[in-house]
Motif scaffolding. Sequence first.
Motif, PDB file in Angstrom:
ATOM      1  N   GLY A 101     -13.771  -3.317  -2.128  1.00 51.03           N
ATOM      2  CA  GLY A 101     -13.011  -2.025  -1.899  1.00 51.03           C
ATOM      3  C   GLY A 101     -13.131  -1.661  -0.453  1.00 51.03           C
ATOM      4  N   GLN A 102     -12.234  -0.679   0.054  1.00 48.76           N
ATOM      5  CA  GLN A 102     -12.526  -0.237   1.514  1.00 48.76           C
ATOM      6  C   GLN A 102     -11.813   1.023   1.584  1.00 48.76           C
ATOM      7  OE1 GLN A 102     -10.901  -3.007   4.495  1.00 48.76           O
ATOM      8  NE2 GLN A 102     -11.604  -1.730   6.209  1.00 48.76           N
TER       9      GLN A 102
ATOM     10  N   GLU B 156     -14.925  -8.879  -0.331  1.00 51.37           N
ATOM     11  CA  GLU B 156     -14.614  -7.362  -0.295  1.00 51.37           C
ATOM     12  C   GLU B 156     -14.082  -6.545  -1.669  1.00 51.37           C
ATOM     13  OE1 GLU B 156     -11.669  -6.803   2.885  1.00 51.37           O
ATOM     14  OE2 GLU B 156     -11.036  -4.840   1.943  1.00 51.37           O
TER      15      GLU B 156
ATOM     16  N   ARG C 215       1.266  -8.495  -1.367  1.00 49.68           N
ATOM     17  CA  ARG C 215       1.121  -8.985   0.254  1.00 49.68           C
ATOM     18  C   ARG C 215       1.392 -10.464   0.368  1.00 49.68           C
ATOM     19  NH1 ARG C 215      -4.278  -5.348   1.639  1.00 49.68           N
ATOM     20  NH2 ARG C 215      -3.076  -3.416   1.237  1.00 49.68           N
TER      21      ARG C 215
ATOM     22  N   THR D 131       1.000  -1.158  -0.055  1.00 48.65           N
ATOM     23  CA  THR D 131       0.032  -0.103   0.066  1.00 48.65           C
ATOM     24  C   THR D 131       0.691   1.148  -0.091  1.00 48.65           C
ATOM     25  OG1 THR D 131      -1.734   1.295   1.180  1.00 48.65           O
ATOM     26  CG2 THR D 131      -0.284  -0.075   2.571  1.00 48.65           C
TER      27      THR D 131
ATOM     28  N   GLY E  76      -4.932 -12.796  -4.136  1.00 50.20           N
ATOM     29  CA  GLY E  76      -3.624 -13.103  -4.880  1.00 50.20           C
ATOM     30  C   GLY E  76      -2.485 -12.659  -3.707  1.00 50.20           C
TER      31      GLY E  76
ATOM     32  N   GLU F   6       0.510 -13.131   1.411  1.00 46.03           N
ATOM     33  CA  GLU F   6      -0.530 -13.684   1.963  1.00 46.03           C
ATOM     34  C   GLU F   6      -0.223 -15.220   2.468  1.00 46.03           C
ATOM     35  OE1 GLU F   6      -3.722 -12.315   2.529  1.00 46.03           O
ATOM     36  OE2 GLU F   6      -3.681 -10.703   1.233  1.00 46.03           O
TER      37      GLU F   6
ATOM     38  N   GLU G 171       0.578   4.499   1.755  1.00 48.35           N
ATOM     39  CA  GLU G 171       0.221   5.900   2.425  1.00 48.35           C
ATOM     40  C   GLU G 171       1.589   6.514   2.723  1.00 48.35           C
ATOM     41  OE1 GLU G 171      -1.239   2.920   3.074  1.00 48.35           O
ATOM     42  OE2 GLU G 171      -3.340   3.474   3.253  1.00 48.35           O
TER      43      GLU G 171
HETATM   44  C1  P5A Z   1      -6.608   1.533   1.042  1.00 47.17           C
HETATM   45  C2  P5A Z   1      -5.867   2.140  -0.133  1.00 47.17           C
HETATM   46  C3  P5A Z   1      -5.821  -0.554   1.660  1.00 47.17           C
HETATM   47  O1  P5A Z   1      -4.600  -1.182   1.436  1.00 47.17           O
HETATM   48  N1  P5A Z   1      -4.620   1.628   1.665  1.00 47.17           N
HETATM   49  C4  P5A Z   1      -4.769   2.326   0.267  1.00 47.17           C
HETATM   50  C5  P5A Z   1      -5.762   1.081   1.830  1.00 47.17           C
HETATM   51  N2  P5A Z   1      -7.006  -1.169   1.866  1.00 47.17           N
HETATM   52  S1  P5A Z   1      -7.301  -2.701   1.701  1.00 47.17           S
HETATM   53  O2  P5A Z   1      -8.531  -2.983   2.353  1.00 47.17           O
HETATM   54  O3  P5A Z   1      -6.166  -3.451   2.282  1.00 47.17           O
HETATM   55  O4  P5A Z   1      -6.991  -3.055   0.408  1.00 47.17           O
HETATM   56  C6  P5A Z   1      -7.872  -2.577  -0.847  1.00 47.17           C
HETATM   57  C7  P5A Z   1      -8.652  -3.487  -1.402  1.00 47.17           C
HETATM   58  O5  P5A Z   1      -7.773  -4.209  -2.232  1.00 47.17           O
HETATM   59  C8  P5A Z   1      -8.167  -5.568  -2.438  1.00 47.17           C
HETATM   60  N3  P5A Z   1      -7.157  -6.305  -1.926  1.00 47.17           N
HETATM   61  C9  P5A Z   1      -6.862  -7.650  -2.716  1.00 47.17           C
HETATM   62  N4  P5A Z   1      -7.105  -7.912  -3.831  1.00 47.17           N
HETATM   63  C10 P5A Z   1      -6.612  -9.187  -4.301  1.00 47.17           C
HETATM   64  N5  P5A Z   1      -5.492 -10.158  -3.543  1.00 47.17           N
HETATM   65  C11 P5A Z   1      -5.373  -9.539  -2.115  1.00 47.17           C
HETATM   66  N6  P5A Z   1      -4.699 -10.181  -1.637  1.00 47.17           N
HETATM   67  C12 P5A Z   1      -6.142  -8.284  -1.864  1.00 47.17           C
HETATM   68  N7  P5A Z   1      -5.841  -7.486  -0.616  1.00 47.17           N
HETATM   69  C13 P5A Z   1      -6.647  -6.453  -0.699  1.00 47.17           C
HETATM   70  C14 P5A Z   1      -9.387  -5.843  -1.666  1.00 47.17           C
HETATM   71  O6  P5A Z   1     -10.540  -5.468  -2.821  1.00 47.17           O
HETATM   72  C15 P5A Z   1      -9.361  -4.373  -0.916  1.00 47.17           C
HETATM   73  O7  P5A Z   1     -10.783  -3.815  -0.419  1.00 47.17           O
END
Ligand code: P5A
Length: 445
Positions: free
Chosen positions: A285-286, A283, A140, A109, A152, A142, A111
Amino acid sequence: MRLSRYFLPVLKENPAEAQIVSHRLMLRAGMIKQQAAGIYSWLPLGYKVLRRVETIVHEEQQRAGHIPLLMPTLQPADLWRESGRYDDYGQEMLRIRDRQDREMLYGPTNEEMITDIFRSHVASYRDLPLTLYHIQWKFRDELRPRFGVMRGREFLMKDGYTFDVDREAAMHAYNRHMVSYLRTYERMGLTAIPMRAASGPIGGDDTHEFLVLAPTGESEVFYDEAVTTLRLGNRQIDYDDRAAVAEICAEFTRLYARTDETHDPALFAAIPETQRKVGRGIEVGQIFYFGTKYSAPMGATITNAAGERVAVHMGSHGIGVSRLLGAIIEASHDDRGIIWPEGVTPFHAAIVNLKPGDAAADAACETIYGLLRERGLEPLYDDRDARAGEKFATMDLIGLPWRITVGPRGLAGGKVELTSRRTGDSEEMSPEAAVARVAEIYAGS
Ligand code: P5A
């Protein structure tokens, strides 16, 4: 595009490693290829849909007044030491050393990096509000990457960062993101419900996740069924009108909708029983408002109207761009394959030639192909010498919403067949009428 010249490596068999339908269909439709756990190549068909999704995200962000830029995937560890997150982030962060032995990381991310850009160039409240965003690959590590692009390790995210003079202005930025996200998901044919959530490693108390209901979703969700019927539609939105934007957010968050992290059984029990639903969601978006969590330790300050130096108020807002492809397929498929919503389809229409080599059929297909392209549409023309059944199966699998079928028998009466992938309904009409109908459908979407 002529299928004989395209690269569409469809699989006949169900891949054993795929546990959920979207992963299975993305592999079978030749959209992605796994290169390592949670890391994928995007083959031409998958890449095309990814670009369509990205385009919608860009258009809706810019409509809301947000400004695109591009930050790198690799970041120096020192920036993350300033915020204190270098040690906090743990094993999900992929840490790298360069040849000078400098510590780097593949960004999960941004920030810290955006805060660094801001503090280098902005010093006054007069330059606010400001929202900068990019669409960039994240990593990430994971523990359990799974379900294909859904979880992913390398994934594409749209991440936007807001800078405002105080909490009130920052909450307008938060609301603007909520509304622009609702529009974004609706254009992709999705219903994504904003739900009060927990903030995790990003921080802050104000946060909503956007969830697409699907039995295969990773989050447990609790909601009032009435929330699933809310739509923005094509209402006009003035993103600078704080009250109007807040009113839309209130409309979409008034009803109970929460993930298991914030679920409140007492509030849930107050919903009329027939409307009380427990399900699962993806999920997509956030959004977060976290005030001065990064700006204070990193010295991102501005002069306010009173002439005081204060830390800037920030929020960050993310859309899971690559995950969205999985979510769209989970929400829109049948036992024969994908059914793309018109907004994101990789090609607008299929043309199936039932008898390649037949002069009339070949000529009619060429005419339809040319006319669709003249209308600015992209057809996928199956000109291969293969059985009709195989051609239909391929088109059903890859999910183009409209198919024009051309054969000598129909052409003898001047007709081709236009078929909806979603309903299976077919109608006979002249080639020109079929082209006009398809063009009309896309003009409205
Ligand atoms: C918001 C933007 C953040 O990282 N920092 C910058 C904040 N938010 S979050 O919720 O952690 O991630 C935003 C969206 O990214 C998608 N996401 C993923 N998609 C695929 N594989 C992953 N491992 C993964 N992790 C997060 C999600 O849709 C999440 O809402």
